[in-house]
Design an enzyme around this catalytic site. Structure first.
Site, PDB file in Angstrom:
ATOM      1  N   ASP A 186      12.712 -11.381   1.575  1.00 15.82           N
ATOM      2  CA  ASP A 186      13.405 -12.561   1.078  1.00 15.82           C
ATOM      3  C   ASP A 186      14.895 -12.351   1.358  1.00 15.82           C
ATOM      4  OD1 ASP A 186      14.514 -10.927  -0.760  1.00 15.82           O
ATOM      5  OD2 ASP A 186      13.882 -12.055  -2.502  1.00 15.82           O
ATOM      6  N   ASP A 210       3.713 -16.132  -3.052  1.00 18.54           N
ATOM      7  CA  ASP A 210       4.022 -14.742  -3.358  1.00 18.54           C
ATOM      8  C   ASP A 210       4.271 -14.671  -4.845  1.00 18.54           C
ATOM      9  OD1 ASP A 210       7.238 -14.390  -3.885  1.00 18.54           O
ATOM     10  OD2 ASP A 210       6.768 -16.109  -2.629  1.00 18.54           O
ATOM     11  N   CYS A 243     -16.629  -8.221 -10.884  1.00 19.38           N
ATOM     12  CA  CYS A 243     -15.731  -7.746  -9.829  1.00 19.38           C
ATOM     13  C   CYS A 243     -16.383  -6.590  -9.075  1.00 19.38           C
ATOM     14  CB  CYS A 243     -14.411  -7.296 -10.445  1.00 19.38           C
ATOM     15  SG  CYS A 243     -13.245  -6.664  -9.228  1.00 19.38           S
ATOM     16  N   CYS A 253     -14.611  -4.440  -7.093  1.00 18.90           N
ATOM     17  CA  CYS A 253     -13.618  -3.465  -6.637  1.00 18.90           C
ATOM     18  C   CYS A 253     -14.016  -2.059  -7.086  1.00 18.90           C
ATOM     19  CB  CYS A 253     -12.218  -3.834  -7.125  1.00 18.90           C
ATOM     20  SG  CYS A 253     -11.784  -3.282  -8.778  1.00 18.90           S
ATOM     21  N   CYS A 284     -13.752  -1.326 -10.879  1.00 18.14           N
ATOM     22  CA  CYS A 284     -14.832  -1.883 -11.706  1.00 18.14           C
ATOM     23  C   CYS A 284     -16.160  -1.177 -11.453  1.00 18.14           C
ATOM     24  CB  CYS A 284     -14.942  -3.388 -11.469  1.00 18.14           C
ATOM     25  SG  CYS A 284     -13.507  -4.253 -12.139  1.00 18.14           S
ATOM     26  N   HIS A 334      -7.204  -3.310  -9.562  1.00 15.01           N
ATOM     27  CA  HIS A 334      -8.190  -4.345  -9.918  1.00 15.01           C
ATOM     28  C   HIS A 334      -7.559  -5.742  -9.877  1.00 15.01           C
ATOM     29  CE1 HIS A 334     -10.925  -6.903 -12.107  1.00 15.01           C
ATOM     30  NE2 HIS A 334      -9.926  -7.187 -12.933  1.00 15.01           N
TER      31      HIS A 334
HETATM   32 ZN   LIG Z   1     -12.240  -4.901 -10.346  1.00 20.91          ZN
END
Ligand SMILES: [Zn+2]
Length: 395
Positions: A92, A288, A334, A336, A339, A365
């Site tokens: 930026d 963003d 989730c 990921c 998790c 996460h």
């Molecule tokens: Zn997760």
């Protein structure tokens, strides 16, 4: 013109998917750009970011020019090398700090103002450490208290030294509590700076023009007309988005018709679930936002509806006592690695004891959650089911 190519690949109403090609690679849009303010997405390594499938990052000129300094980064081979990130990167311009360290601090507000939150007449105001005049922004450095004058030229030169794929013109991000007269004056100044930045720009970095004008229709339209008359590679919508979600939606409805179809559109500094759905629906490609990692550090984990709390259906506080022996993953839906491998009880324990791993796990996460949402949004646009997905999430 910089090295940027953009192609819209599918549309569903005004929502669109696209492929953005930058010097360091491709970005599938719509996408949320994680914020790496000081050349790091807080608590996550570049290995984490690659594993998460992050396509592009945005860093902050104001912070990096002061610490460690643009010359230091340039000498070490540029920002990509400095932070071990070989994919697309944005910086930026420092313009947001004119607000966050200036009027935003003084008014105690963010880019959107909600009555009852933040600023009230009785709440003591912060002291502004940024002052804007026609030539630039005078900052007091938060690092060594030195005075620093950021002009359009300095912002461009610093961003050239940092060497990101895509850079922003210097603008003044106004406060939702600024009046129309001030916002109009500031907008005209931002227009002059945009033209200067374009003329000063010498590298093959893609240059992004920013539409300002607060929450006034005539100002937003004037700004959109002027900024899109200049030869920028991409366009962003910046500044105050008003005093309600409705105001933000109006700003998008006013500005987007003026933005060219064949260039990416970036809504600056916005990125919570509801805002993403509303903005993608109106044709925004890039966002963003610091939220995923910022709320993580305050102990909030993202979760899919209908598991969130009444107050916020997309998140809950993991540090509440009820999660002390909660064996479930952060979000049961989730996929990921956090998790899959760790319980709420463990993350709760780490954050309660301020163990550093806790910040890594919950940030990982939360970022996965948002990037997965963006993947689902792109898939839904491609299959013409964006409205169904939006209804499922927003009901
Ligand atoms: Zn997760």
């Amino acid at each position: 013109m910089g090295l940027l190519k953009f192609q819209v690949s599918a549309t569903d109403g005004k929502a669109r998917t696209g492929l953005l090609k930058l010097k360091h690679g491709m970005v599938n849009t719509p996408e949320l750009i994680p914020v790496a303010t000081k050349a790091t997405v807080k608590a996550l390594s570049s290995d984490d970011l690659n594993e998460l499938g992050v396509q592009i990052l945005i860093c902050n000129t104001y912070h990096l020019m002061l610490q460690p300094a643009a010359d230091v980064i340039a000498k070490l081979g540029g920002l990509h090398k400095f932070m071990n990130w070989d994919k697309p990167l944005m910086t930026d311009s420092g313009g947001f700090q004119a607000f966050s360290l200036g009027l935003g601090k003084e008014h105690a507000v963010g880019k959107m103002y909600f009555p009852g939150e933040g600023y009230t007449e009785s709440k003591p105001r912060g002291k502004s450490i940024a002052k804007v005049d026609d030539k630039g922004i005078m900052f007091k450095s938060i690092y060594d208290k030195s005075y620093q004058y950021l002009t359009p030229e300095r912002s461009i030169r610093v961003q050239e030294k940092l060497g990101a794929d895509m850079i922003l013109v210097l603008d003044e991000c106004t406060s939702p509590l600024s009046g129309k007269e001030y916002t109009a004056k500031s907008m005209e100044r931002t227009h002059r700076w945009a033209k200067q930045c374009l003329e000063l720009h010498e590298t093959d970095q893609a240059l992004v023009g920013i539409v300002q004008g607060g929450h006034w229709k005539d100002l937003r339209e004037k700004s959109a007309r002027y900024i899109t008359s200049l030869d920028f590679d991409s366009f962003a919508i910046g500044g105050s988005l008003g005093k309600s979600k409705k105001h933000m939606h109006s700003v998008l409805d006013w500005v987007i018709p003026y933005l060219p179809e064949d260039k990416p559109r970036h809504l600056l500094g916005i990125g919570v679930v509801e805002d993403i759905f509303e903005s993608v629906e109106r044709g925004v490609d890039l966002f963003d936002c610091v939220s995923p990692t910022r709320i993580a550090r305050s102990g909030y984990a993202y979760i899919r509806p209908p598991f969130g709390t009444k107050k916020n259906k997309y998140r809950y506080k993991i540090t509440l006592i009820k999660h002390k022996s909660d064996g479930q993953p952060l979000d049961p839906n989730c996929e990921c690695k956090v998790c899959k491998n760790y319980s709420r009880a463990y993350v709760h324990h780490l954050l309660k004891t301020e163990e550093l791993l806790g910040y890594n796990l919950i940030s990982y996460h939360n970022l996965h959650f948002m990037l997965q949402l963006m993947r689902e949004i792109r898939d839904a646009i491609k299959t013409g089911t964006f409205q169904e997905l939006k209804n499922e999430w927003m009901k």
